[in-house]
Design an enzyme around this catalytic site. Structure first.
Site, PDB file in Angstrom:
ATOM      1  N   SER A 181       0.892  -1.303   0.078  1.00  0.00           N
ATOM      2  CA  SER A 181       0.083   0.071  -0.019  1.00  0.00           C
ATOM      3  C   SER A 181       0.892   1.113  -0.032  1.00  0.00           C
ATOM      4  O   SER A 181       0.205   2.413  -0.128  1.00  0.00           O
ATOM      5  CB  SER A 181      -0.983   0.119   1.293  1.00  0.00           C
ATOM      6  N   HIS A 202      -2.864  -3.101  -5.555  1.00  0.00           N
ATOM      7  CA  HIS A 202      -3.031  -2.753  -4.372  1.00  0.00           C
ATOM      8  C   HIS A 202      -4.706  -3.056  -4.029  1.00  0.00           C
ATOM      9  O   HIS A 202      -5.620  -2.328  -4.628  1.00  0.00           O
ATOM     10  CB  HIS A 202      -2.847  -1.326  -4.024  1.00  0.00           C
ATOM     11  N   GLU A 214      -5.755  -0.314  -7.039  1.00  0.00           N
ATOM     12  CA  GLU A 214      -4.863   0.461  -7.718  1.00  0.00           C
ATOM     13  C   GLU A 214      -3.876  -0.615  -8.620  1.00  0.00           C
ATOM     14  O   GLU A 214      -3.030  -1.269  -8.015  1.00  0.00           O
ATOM     15  CB  GLU A 214      -3.889   1.135  -6.519  1.00  0.00           C
ATOM     16  N   ASN A 252      -3.194   6.231  -0.620  1.00  0.00           N
ATOM     17  CA  ASN A 252      -2.596   6.460   0.791  1.00  0.00           C
ATOM     18  C   ASN A 252      -2.124   7.580   0.737  1.00  0.00           C
ATOM     19  O   ASN A 252      -1.824   8.282   1.642  1.00  0.00           O
ATOM     20  CB  ASN A 252      -1.855   5.166   0.961  1.00  0.00           C
TER      21      ASN A 252
END
Length: 465
Positions: A181, A202, A214, A252
């Site tokens: 992540s 991800h 992702e 993130n």
């Protein structure tokens, strides 16, 4: 606004007549349609269907993944396996710890049984999914898989060791995917004999339900690896968002600063309940502090450490979060985090331990708590995301503003009626948002400084109208 109007339509039908209720329904529908919220949701609907359409891959013959291995069978690994099984992919769970393997297998069986009991999954389909599932504690079990996903502990050394073992046993055509992540993929590709087949996939927790993936590409990621990964995401009925490789990637990178800001507000004087209530009123499904209690404070501390190293302007995380983690208060999984939790309950309750930690931190810094209104709480939480989202665009991490908005809505619960992070700023007025970020930077620090892109976007005073 739609639920309230539905009630109005029903009341009209009951109190006046059926025909009057139908007429009120027509009017109410038109009123709902003529709002920014409706326009934003329609825009997101179409944007979601564009994320996986990559013109540069149009002529690439993507392979169909029929078998996969998942390394690491914790919560994320089990969820990823379920998503693959639902797509009809044969899956081998791989872990050298036999007890962990059996626990992961049981977790998947229990999850499928629960869906069958709830009427969400036909029993025959659940049985077919389980027939596709196998387990092994031997690396060689991954040798013939078309794709292997590592979902081990978020540590570069651990992940690099796993990928090297897989690189040695898998065929050159096997795609090696990491579920990291935050970690830059370049750090994980070192030493691989075929680094062009490494890609980031991800998933978001719970992976079997969350719609976003992702898809993270390195500069040397092969077109076939990328095209096959995108095709697999679609087969799993996920929305793939393509991003370039840099720490934190897209979601993130934008979301951790939002969580970080919540702790800054807590340190300055806002209460946890006030911060979370403000976020929920804005439209998030839950507040940032309740959310991090659910995910784990240790995860936030680790992620923010990686991002702070890569982006120094983020500044440090408040000592409140770090000290709670050091006391073993990791959130719901330990019964205490920012909030405390009664046994068997996820209801957040005020914590005297957290109050003690906050008082210690304020005393050491000489900070006196101040009253912080709901408007300021929302502004600081959301504008931290806006500022970082524009940096992601400026650096070319995301392909487009619509990709950013789709990812933040699907991956973090940013309210869809607000259109996403970038669209929210555009609806407010980018020039107005930029000026407010500059003011917040003067008050709170460089983490709020707006990017150059915000000065150049069409519609700002500095841009082309």
């Amino acid at each position: 606004m739609a639920p309230q109007k539905i009630i109005e339509c029903v009341r009209t039908g009951l109190e006046e007549s059926f025909a009057a209720g139908l007429l009120r329904e027509q009017t109410a529908f038109a009123e709902c349609l003529d709002t920014a919220g409706a326009r934003n949701k329609i825009r997101l609907f179409f944007a979601t269907r564009q994320t996986g359409k990559l013109p540069e891959l149009a002529d690439v013959p993507a392979a169909t993944v029929v078998s996969a291995a998942v390394v690491g069978v914790g919560t994320m690994g089990a969820g990823i396996a379920q998503a693959l099984l639902a797509a009809g992919v044969r899956v081998t769970l791989l872990d050298q710890n036999e007890a962990a393997l059996q626990k992961g297998l049981q977790r998947i069986r229990t999850a499928l049984e629960r869906r069958v009991a709830d009427g969400k999954l036909p029993r025959e389909r659940a049985e077919r999914m389980l027939d596709l599932l196998g387990v092994s504690s031997h690396w060689q079990a991954a040798a013939e898989a078309g794709l292997v996903v590592e979902s081990v502990f978020e540590d570069p050394e651990v992940k690099r060791a796993v990928l090297k073992r897989l690189d040695a046993v898998c065929t050159p055509d096997t795609i090696l995917a990491t579920n990291t992540s935050t970690i830059c993929l370049d750090a994980l590709a070192a030493g691989l004999s075929h680094p062009e087949r490494l890609i980031g996939l991800h998933f978001f927790n719970p992976a079997q339900r969350m719609p976003l993936v992702e898809v993270i590409r390195r500069e040397t990621t092969s077109a076939l690896t990328l095209a096959t990964s995108v095709k697999l995401c679609r087969a799993m009925r996920k929305t793939p968002v393509l991003v370039r490789n840099r720490e934190g990637f897209l979601v993130n990178r934008v979301f951790v600063p939002y969580l970080q800001e919540a702790f800054s507000l807590l340190e300055e004087g806002a209460t946890a309940a006030e911060i979370d209530a403000a976020a929920v009123e804005f439209g998030f499904p839950m507040g940032p502090l309740a959310l991090i209690d659910m995910a784990g404070l240790d995860i936030l501390v680790h992620s923010q450490r990686v991002l702070h190293h890569a982006y120094r302007y983020h500044g440090p995380l408040s000592p409140i979060a770090v000290r709670l983690m050091q006391r073993g208060h990791l959130g719901q999984k330990t019964g205490a985090g920012v909030y405390r939790y009664e046994a068997g309950s996820h209801t957040p309750l005020a914590s005297s331990d957290t109050a003690e930690v906050i008082a210690e931190v304020r005393d050491e810094s000489g900070r006196h708590p101040r009253e912080i209104g709901r408007e300021e709480i929302v502004e600081r939480l959301v504008l931290r995301m806006v500022g970082e989202a524009y940096r992601v665009l400026e650096e070319g991490i995301a392909r487009s503003a619509s990709d950013v908005d789709v990812a933040m809505v699907l991956g973090t619960g940013f309210p869809d009626f607000r259109g996403g992070v970038i669209q929210y700023a555009r609806d407010l007025g980018v020039d107005r948002v930029r000026r407010r970020l500059e003011e917040l930077a003067a008050e709170c620090g460089e983490r709020f400084l707006p990017s150059h892109l915000m000065r150049e976007e069409p519609g700002t005073k500095q841009g082309v109208s």
